[in-house]
Structures are given as structure tokens and as C-alpha cells.
Design a protein around this motif. Sequence first.
Motif, PDB file in Angstrom:
ATOM      1  N   ASP A 206      -5.397   7.579  16.157  1.00 59.02           N
ATOM      2  CA  ASP A 206      -5.643   9.156  16.614  1.00 59.02           C
ATOM      3  C   ASP A 206      -5.454  10.038  15.253  1.00 59.02           C
ATOM      4  O   ASP A 206      -4.213   9.748  14.824  1.00 59.02           O
ATOM      5  N   ALA A 207      -6.542  10.246  14.784  1.00 58.48           N
ATOM      6  CA  ALA A 207      -6.645  10.645  13.316  1.00 58.48           C
ATOM      7  C   ALA A 207      -6.054  12.278  13.510  1.00 58.48           C
ATOM      8  O   ALA A 207      -5.681  12.885  12.468  1.00 58.48           O
ATOM      9  N   TYR A 208      -5.675  12.852  14.448  1.00 61.33           N
ATOM     10  CA  TYR A 208      -5.129  13.971  14.735  1.00 61.33           C
ATOM     11  C   TYR A 208      -3.575  14.091  14.751  1.00 61.33           C
ATOM     12  O   TYR A 208      -2.843  14.877  15.132  1.00 61.33           O
ATOM     13  N   THR A 209      -3.043  12.754  14.691  1.00 56.86           N
ATOM     14  CA  THR A 209      -1.426  12.567  14.880  1.00 56.86           C
ATOM     15  C   THR A 209      -0.695  13.388  13.897  1.00 56.86           C
ATOM     16  O   THR A 209      -1.111  13.227  12.510  1.00 56.86           O
ATOM     17  N   PRO A 210       0.205  14.088  14.148  1.00 56.94           N
ATOM     18  CA  PRO A 210       0.930  14.743  12.955  1.00 56.94           C
ATOM     19  C   PRO A 210       1.500  13.731  11.896  1.00 56.94           C
ATOM     20  O   PRO A 210       2.311  12.869  12.734  1.00 56.94           O
ATOM     21  N   ILE A 211       1.877  13.983  10.827  1.00 54.05           N
ATOM     22  CA  ILE A 211       2.422  13.137   9.923  1.00 54.05           C
ATOM     23  C   ILE A 211       3.432  13.836   9.003  1.00 54.05           C
ATOM     24  O   ILE A 211       2.992  14.911   8.469  1.00 54.05           O
ATOM     25  N   LEU A 212       4.382  13.544   9.144  1.00 54.63           N
ATOM     26  CA  LEU A 212       5.439  14.130   8.225  1.00 54.63           C
ATOM     27  C   LEU A 212       5.894  12.945   7.232  1.00 54.63           C
ATOM     28  O   LEU A 212       6.487  11.923   7.487  1.00 54.63           O
ATOM     29  N   VAL A 213       5.897  13.505   5.928  1.00 50.46           N
ATOM     30  CA  VAL A 213       6.313  12.627   4.821  1.00 50.46           C
ATOM     31  C   VAL A 213       7.677  12.849   4.582  1.00 50.46           C
ATOM     32  O   VAL A 213       8.089  13.987   4.396  1.00 50.46           O
ATOM     33  N   VAL A 214       8.383  11.920   4.498  1.00 47.13           N
ATOM     34  CA  VAL A 214       9.782  11.997   4.152  1.00 47.13           C
ATOM     35  C   VAL A 214       9.972  11.156   3.121  1.00 47.13           C
ATOM     36  O   VAL A 214      10.085  10.019   2.915  1.00 47.13           O
TER      37      VAL A 214
ATOM     38  N   ASP B 173      -2.980  17.014   0.253  1.00 51.57           N
ATOM     39  CA  ASP B 173      -4.363  16.769   0.004  1.00 51.57           C
ATOM     40  C   ASP B 173      -4.890  15.511   0.755  1.00 51.57           C
ATOM     41  O   ASP B 173      -6.042  15.433   1.100  1.00 51.57           O
ATOM     42  N   ALA B 174      -3.974  14.399   0.827  1.00 54.54           N
ATOM     43  CA  ALA B 174      -4.347  13.343   1.746  1.00 54.54           C
ATOM     44  C   ALA B 174      -4.325  13.839   3.249  1.00 54.54           C
ATOM     45  O   ALA B 174      -4.924  12.766   3.760  1.00 54.54           O
ATOM     46  N   GLY B 175      -3.662  14.514   3.712  1.00 52.88           N
ATOM     47  CA  GLY B 175      -3.543  14.972   4.986  1.00 52.88           C
ATOM     48  C   GLY B 175      -2.318  15.166   5.702  1.00 52.88           C
ATOM     49  O   GLY B 175      -2.220  15.040   6.954  1.00 52.88           O
TER      50      GLY B 175
ATOM     51  N   ALA C 291     -13.813  18.259   7.025  1.00 54.59           N
ATOM     52  CA  ALA C 291     -14.795  18.515   6.218  1.00 54.59           C
ATOM     53  C   ALA C 291     -15.278  17.428   5.405  1.00 54.59           C
ATOM     54  O   ALA C 291     -14.754  16.134   5.888  1.00 54.59           O
ATOM     55  N   SER C 292     -16.498  17.440   4.761  1.00 51.90           N
ATOM     56  CA  SER C 292     -16.907  16.371   3.954  1.00 51.90           C
ATOM     57  C   SER C 292     -15.985  15.602   2.991  1.00 51.90           C
ATOM     58  O   SER C 292     -15.994  14.263   2.892  1.00 51.90           O
ATOM     59  N   GLU C 293     -14.954  16.289   2.320  1.00 51.85           N
ATOM     60  CA  GLU C 293     -14.105  15.900   1.637  1.00 51.85           C
ATOM     61  C   GLU C 293     -12.652  15.738   1.799  1.00 51.85           C
ATOM     62  O   GLU C 293     -11.695  15.419   1.241  1.00 51.85           O
ATOM     63  N   PHE C 294     -12.263  16.255   3.324  1.00 51.54           N
ATOM     64  CA  PHE C 294     -11.048  16.463   3.745  1.00 51.54           C
ATOM     65  C   PHE C 294     -11.217  16.346   5.160  1.00 51.54           C
ATOM     66  O   PHE C 294     -11.649  16.880   5.785  1.00 51.54           O
ATOM     67  N   ILE C 295      -9.979  15.683   5.694  1.00 49.17           N
ATOM     68  CA  ILE C 295      -9.790  15.437   7.161  1.00 49.17           C
ATOM     69  C   ILE C 295      -7.974  15.738   7.281  1.00 49.17           C
ATOM     70  O   ILE C 295      -7.436  14.700   6.688  1.00 49.17           O
ATOM     71  N   GLY C 296      -7.638  16.666   8.038  1.00 42.84           N
ATOM     72  CA  GLY C 296      -6.343  16.990   8.153  1.00 42.84           C
ATOM     73  C   GLY C 296      -6.104  18.288   8.631  1.00 42.84           C
ATOM     74  O   GLY C 296      -6.933  19.184   8.714  1.00 42.84           O
ATOM     75  N   PRO C 297      -4.681  18.797   8.549  1.00 48.36           N
ATOM     76  CA  PRO C 297      -4.179  20.141   8.849  1.00 48.36           C
ATOM     77  C   PRO C 297      -4.510  21.052   7.803  1.00 48.36           C
ATOM     78  O   PRO C 297      -4.831  20.538   6.594  1.00 48.36           O
TER      79      PRO C 297
ATOM     80  N   GLU D 181       0.811  -1.144  -0.114  1.00 46.84           N
ATOM     81  CA  GLU D 181       0.060  -0.044  -0.066  1.00 46.84           C
ATOM     82  C   GLU D 181       0.795   1.208  -0.073  1.00 46.84           C
ATOM     83  O   GLU D 181       1.637   1.174   0.620  1.00 46.84           O
ATOM     84  N   ASN D 182       0.466   2.319  -0.633  1.00 45.24           N
ATOM     85  CA  ASN D 182       1.235   3.528  -0.861  1.00 45.24           C
ATOM     86  C   ASN D 182       1.250   4.465   0.272  1.00 45.24           C
ATOM     87  O   ASN D 182       0.051   4.161   0.980  1.00 45.24           O
ATOM     88  N   GLY D 183       2.082   5.323   0.736  1.00 44.05           N
ATOM     89  CA  GLY D 183       2.000   6.188   1.695  1.00 44.05           C
ATOM     90  C   GLY D 183       0.673   7.160   1.882  1.00 44.05           C
ATOM     91  O   GLY D 183       0.178   7.433   2.723  1.00 44.05           O
ATOM     92  N   LEU D 184       0.248   7.551   0.707  1.00 49.77           N
ATOM     93  CA  LEU D 184      -0.869   8.289   0.421  1.00 49.77           C
ATOM     94  C   LEU D 184      -2.101   7.570   1.143  1.00 49.77           C
ATOM     95  O   LEU D 184      -3.170   8.280   1.972  1.00 49.77           O
ATOM     96  N   ASP D 185      -2.233   6.368   0.749  1.00 52.43           N
ATOM     97  CA  ASP D 185      -3.684   5.614   1.448  1.00 52.43           C
ATOM     98  C   ASP D 185      -3.207   5.496   2.884  1.00 52.43           C
ATOM     99  O   ASP D 185      -4.208   5.619   3.619  1.00 52.43           O
ATOM    100  N   LEU D 186      -2.078   5.337   3.365  1.00 54.59           N
ATOM    101  CA  LEU D 186      -1.919   5.431   4.730  1.00 54.59           C
ATOM    102  C   LEU D 186      -2.116   6.642   5.497  1.00 54.59           C
ATOM    103  O   LEU D 186      -2.776   6.503   6.380  1.00 54.59           O
ATOM    104  N   ILE D 187      -1.711   7.568   5.010  1.00 54.92           N
ATOM    105  CA  ILE D 187      -2.164   8.913   5.371  1.00 54.92           C
ATOM    106  C   ILE D 187      -3.807   8.897   5.812  1.00 54.92           C
ATOM    107  O   ILE D 187      -4.159   9.403   6.735  1.00 54.92           O
TER     108      ILE D 187
END
Length: 161
Positions: A84-92, A106-108, A139-145, A67-73
Motif C-alpha cells: 500500500d503506497a499510501y501507508t503513513p511513514i514515520l522516520v525515526v 522528498d522521498a515521501g 505526480a510524475s516526479e513525486f509520490i507521497g504526502p 539498503e538505506n531508509g530513503l530507498d525503502l520509502i
Amino acid sequence: MTNYYNFRNLSVIFVDDNRNMHMLMKSILLAMNIVNARGCYDAKSCLAKMLEDPADIVILDLSLNPENGLDLIRRIRQGERGVDAYTPILVVSGQTKLSNVVEARDAGATEFLAKPVSVGSLYDRLVWMVENPRVFIKASEFIGPDRRRAMRGYEGMERRK
């Protein structure tokens, strides 16, 4: 002026399917005095570790298998299995085209850091995340920072001129 941060008590889950990157990231995190760092090779084990012992931050690569990282985010942002959906996510990631950065945002993803990563670049990004927390949007189409960088006040009609 940036303060010195002691990240010793920071709990990190790092997700990458490359063993060499695991060894490098462990070394970088230890050099930053981050002793509670756990590695995962895939999304399934990441979600399991997040449930078992929640992390303060998740650091992940975009190119994971199967599975790719976008799906995991997206799964984290949906709070799958109770994480916890509010956990900060740093993509490296080495996938640094603008389209990849925008997809991650856009994935969050909270922040993005290009590979190759160093102690200094990772430290700077973590300090940025501490000193500039992002408002969380649900929101309906987005969850994240909040995806917007420039936090201006409402400018209304003046902005439209």
C-alpha cells in the motif's frame, strides 16, 4: 486541546537494523498500548511483512543496511510488489541535519522524529499524524504526502506583491 488516543488497534511495522533499537521501540510501543508491532531489520523483510499483513503505519530509520531508509520509502511509495503506497511513514532517525529531513520528506516520508525517542515524543507525533492528516500527492516526479506545511488558500496576485 488534544484528546487521549488509544492506539491498541494500531498495527505498526518498525524497521531498524539495530537490535537494541528494536528492544527500545518494542518497549515504547507497548507503553503506548500498541500490541501489534512487528520489527524488521531490512527493507526486504519490511516489504514482505507489508504484503503479508499490511500495517497502519511504518516507522523506519534512515540508516539501514544494505539498503538505506530513503530507498525503502521510495519503494513503498511506488507500491512495489503490491504494498500500500499510501501507508503513513514515520522516520525515526539520529540523522537530523536539515538536509536529511528534506531528503526524507522528498522521498515521501509523512513525518520525521529525531532520536533519541521517548514514549511522549512518539505519542505526540502519532497524535499529530492523526489530527493533521496530509493530502497525498501523485505526480510524475513525486509520490507521497503533500510536502507543504502551511496550507493556505490560493493567494494569487496578492501573494506576489
